[in-house]
Scaffold this active site. Structure first.
Site, short mmCIF file in Angstrom:
data_model
loop_
_atom_site.label_atom_id
_atom_site.label_comp_id
_atom_site.label_asym_id
_atom_site.label_seq_id
_atom_site.Cartn_x
_atom_site.Cartn_y
_atom_site.Cartn_z
N GLU A 1 -9.62 -4.03 -8.90
CA GLU A 1 -8.98 -5.33 -9.06
C GLU A 1 -8.26 -5.42 -10.41
O GLU A 1 -7.14 -5.93 -10.49
CB GLU A 1 -10.03 -6.44 -8.89
CG GLU A 1 -9.58 -7.85 -9.20
CD GLU A 1 -8.39 -8.34 -8.37
OE1 GLU A 1 -7.97 -7.66 -7.42
OE2 GLU A 1 -7.86 -9.41 -8.71
N CYS B 1 9.18 -16.04 2.62
CA CYS B 1 10.16 -17.10 2.86
C CYS B 1 9.50 -18.48 2.90
O CYS B 1 8.33 -18.60 3.24
CB CYS B 1 10.86 -16.86 4.18
SG CYS B 1 11.57 -15.23 4.32
N ASN C 1 11.66 -18.40 9.17
CA ASN C 1 10.66 -17.50 8.56
C ASN C 1 10.12 -16.59 9.66
O ASN C 1 9.90 -17.05 10.78
CB ASN C 1 9.48 -18.29 8.00
CG ASN C 1 9.81 -19.02 6.73
OD1 ASN C 1 10.92 -18.95 6.23
ND2 ASN C 1 8.83 -19.74 6.21
N HIS D 1 -13.46 14.64 -11.16
CA HIS D 1 -13.04 15.37 -9.95
C HIS D 1 -11.51 15.42 -9.81
O HIS D 1 -11.00 15.71 -8.73
CB HIS D 1 -13.66 14.73 -8.71
CG HIS D 1 -15.16 14.82 -8.70
ND1 HIS D 1 -15.83 16.01 -8.55
CD2 HIS D 1 -16.11 13.87 -8.87
CE1 HIS D 1 -17.15 15.78 -8.61
NE2 HIS D 1 -17.33 14.49 -8.81
#
Ligand code: AGP
Length: 607
Positions: A480, A2, A99, A503
């Site tokens: 990332e 917000c 907010n 795995h």
């Protein structure tokens, strides 16, 4: 999340409020609204959807002496016009924007309902408007002061009352609020970007403070009405920095800014004479740095991955144990604070609730927490025990790019500093300094690969699943890269250690699930090549990011992105850029809303 804007002054009210909301769009939101006070009434216009929809609903210029505006990111109640802020009391005399989250709202709501108050929305915030109306006795600041003491949870609020011409009151607890001081005009905002077009003079409110503004004056008090003297700080961002400057998207601009932003993060922090780092803001003596036995990092999202990269670096060259934890997990696990340890709280925005609350919990237990932040004056840097600003400049796109490489830069400088106090020789230190100083130019070279990366994105944009695989210090870079692709293209992507694939994740490999391998020229190169072969043997498509002239990798991969050969610890910088560009171009191919991807917010101020 917000956003709040409030304005007292002579400029066209509707325009100032809508412009402020537009500047905060990047934070992520799903509805927006404004309230303008005039002598006749408080006019509220609010709409679910984008600010363009709200703008269409605002017919002509709105006359008024003060006003408030809000972008809402839904928490309590769906995305509807009714749930959008501002909220009015039943008589339409008080308008509020809020907010944060009012945790005890249902108790307050039940009490008000029992007294006959009818609610117009499903939000937690609406109770604030009704309570202020109920307790108002000719002094808005006094009513706000009483009401906030009834609230449990977090809030940044701005309030106007029909009986108080040209007056706004703001208050904060756990949700940022800044006062903008202009020439015969004052602003309230949750984010300085909302006011940067008008003033650079800012006063940051602390929790438990209340501010009353008019066009030419302001007064800050605590909850006992005691005056609090505040210092004006100058916002060090330029207006151009929060504009696209010819780029199609903020994300594209921010990716391409990295040669300069990385340079800014290291400027004045590398000491050539002693081949070490210099970070004045740590507030730690030489002895304290020497006594350091443990480094711990807390963060979320991209900042967490920057911390993971740093943990490899810190352990390998400073030989100090370093652990990295998701901030959201730290707070509730009753963390053990050890002697001679420091914590880094990494946060671009400096407002992430998970990181902030974890930091407070650690500080309560006696930890020294240092911030690594971008936004000057945000809550984490203000409450931390010291730290480093990364000076990336405003990061507007929801997907973090330049902040990541600048966080790495700051952490690399810190590591150099403590490594040189321990095992690292002058020669090794000097090599590290030179290698770090070469990074901006090398990143610039990688950016030249953008057209080729766009073609690769075109080829693969229809894939529904992706694997990102790396090892060692580049293993977090794979995470990332996967996060970037998920966030802005909505393609499912996972980061793994290339070694881990066999795995389990190898079961996913098929011609429809491409893998992107990070293959720097480091000690693990041969191992990663073996992992690539395992994927190729199962008909998986492979994109490899490798060093220039690595013909062996080029021959194995279906597509290849060749980055410059760098010092082996600097690969996280040059390997990250292609992944950012790949995510960006894939999202473009798919026609996604690159800067404001669905469901996401720039700064996540709720737990
Ligand atoms: C990154 O692209 C994200 N949008 C998100 O993961 C972000 O890094 C995370 O919310 C932490 O934010 P901060 O750095 O502002 O604390």
């Amino acid at each position: 999340m917000c956003g709040i804007i409030g304005y007292c002054g002579p400029k066209p009210m509707g325009e100032v409020l809508l412009e402020g909301l537009k500047r905060m769009e990047y934070r992520g939101y799903d509805s927006a609204g404004i309230a303008v006070r005039s002598n006749a009434e408080i006019t509220v216009i609010k709409r679910a959807g984008k600010i363009a929809t709200l703008r269409e609903a605002v017919q002509g210029e709105l006359e008024g002496d003060c006003g408030i505006g809000h972008t809402r990111w839904a928490t309590h109640g769906g995305v509807t016009d009714e749930n959008a802020h501002p909220h009015l009391d039943a008589a339409g005399k008080v308008a509020i924007v809020h907010n944060g989250i009012i945790e005890n709202y249902s108790v307050l709501r039940e009490k008000l309902a029992a007294e006959g108050v009818e609610f117009a929305s499903e939000t937690d915030s609406e109770v604030i408007a009704h309570l202020i109306a109920k307790l108002y006795d000719g002094n808005l600041a006094a009513a706000v002061q009483q009401v906030v003491q009834l609230l449990k949870g977090t809030y940044g609020i701005a309030v106007t009352h029909i009986d108080e011409p040209g007056v706004l009151v703001g208050a904060r607890n756990g949700s940022p609020l800044v006062l903008g001081v202009g020439e015969q005009e004052m602003f309230l905002a949750s984010d300085v970007t909302a006011i940067l077009g008008h003033t650079k003079q800012a006063i940051y409110l602390e929790d438990g403070e209340i501010v009353t503004i008019t066009a030419d004056d302001y007064r800050t008090t605590d909850l006992q009405s005691r005056k609090v003297d505040k210092h004006i700080q100058i916002i060090n961002w330029e207006l151009e920095e929060i504009e696209k400057g010819g780029y199609r998207h903020f994300m594209e601009k921010e990716i391409f800014e990295q040669p300069e932003s990385i340079l800014r993060a290291m400027q004045g922090r590398l000491d050539h004479e002693y081949a070490t780092g210099h970070l004045g803001g740590l507030n730690m003596s030489k002895k304290e740095l020497l006594d350091l036995e443990r480094v711990k990092i807390i963060a979320a999202g991209t900042s967490f991955y920057a911390g993971l990269v740093a943990s490899y670096l810190i352990e390998s060259i400073a030989r100090i144990p370093c652990t990295v934890e998701l901030a959201a997990e730290v707070r509730y696990r009753n963390p053990i604070v050890e002697r001679n340890s420091i914590y880094f709280a990494i946060s671009q925005s400096g407002e992430t609730a998970d990181t902030l609350y974890a930091m407070r919990e650690l500080q309560r237990k006696g930890a020294r927490v240092l911030g690594i932040c971008n936004v000057v004056g945000a809550t984490i840097p203000r409450e931390s025990d010291g730290g480093v600003y990364i000076h990336s400049g405003p990061e507007i796109a929801v997907a973090s790019t330049k902040a990541f490489t600048s966080q790495l830069t700051a952490l690399y400088v810190f590591t150099l500093l403590i490594a040189r106090m321990r095992h690292m020789s002058y020669e090794a230190g000097m090599m590290f300094v030179q290698a770090l100083e070469e990074v901006p130019d090398q990143v610039a070279k990688v950016l030249n690969l953008a057209p080729a990366i766009a073609e690769i994105a075109h080829k693969y944009h229809e894939a529904r699943n992706f694997l990102f695989l790396g090892r060692g210090i580049n293993y977090p870079v794979a995470f990332e890269g996967a996060l970037k692709l998920k966030e802005i293209s909505y393609i499912h992507a996972e980061g793994y250690s290339a070694a881990e694939v066999k795995h389990g994740p190898i079961a996913l490999i098929s011609p429809d699930t491409p893998s992107l391998f990070l293959v720097p020229d480091d000690a693990l190169r041969e191992k990663v090549i073996s992992n690539m072969k395992e994927v190729k043997a199962r008909n998986g498509q492979v994109i490899a990011v490798c060093v220039e002239d690595d013909h062996e990798v080029a021959a194995l991969a279906d597509d290849v992105i060749m980055v410059p050969r760098v010092h082996e610890l600097m690969y996280p910088f040059v390997m990250t850029i292609p992944l950012q560009l790949f995510a960006y171009y894939t999202a473009l191919e798919l026609g996604r809303d690159v800067d404001q991807p669905r469901n996401l917010a720039k700064s996540v101020t709720v737990e």
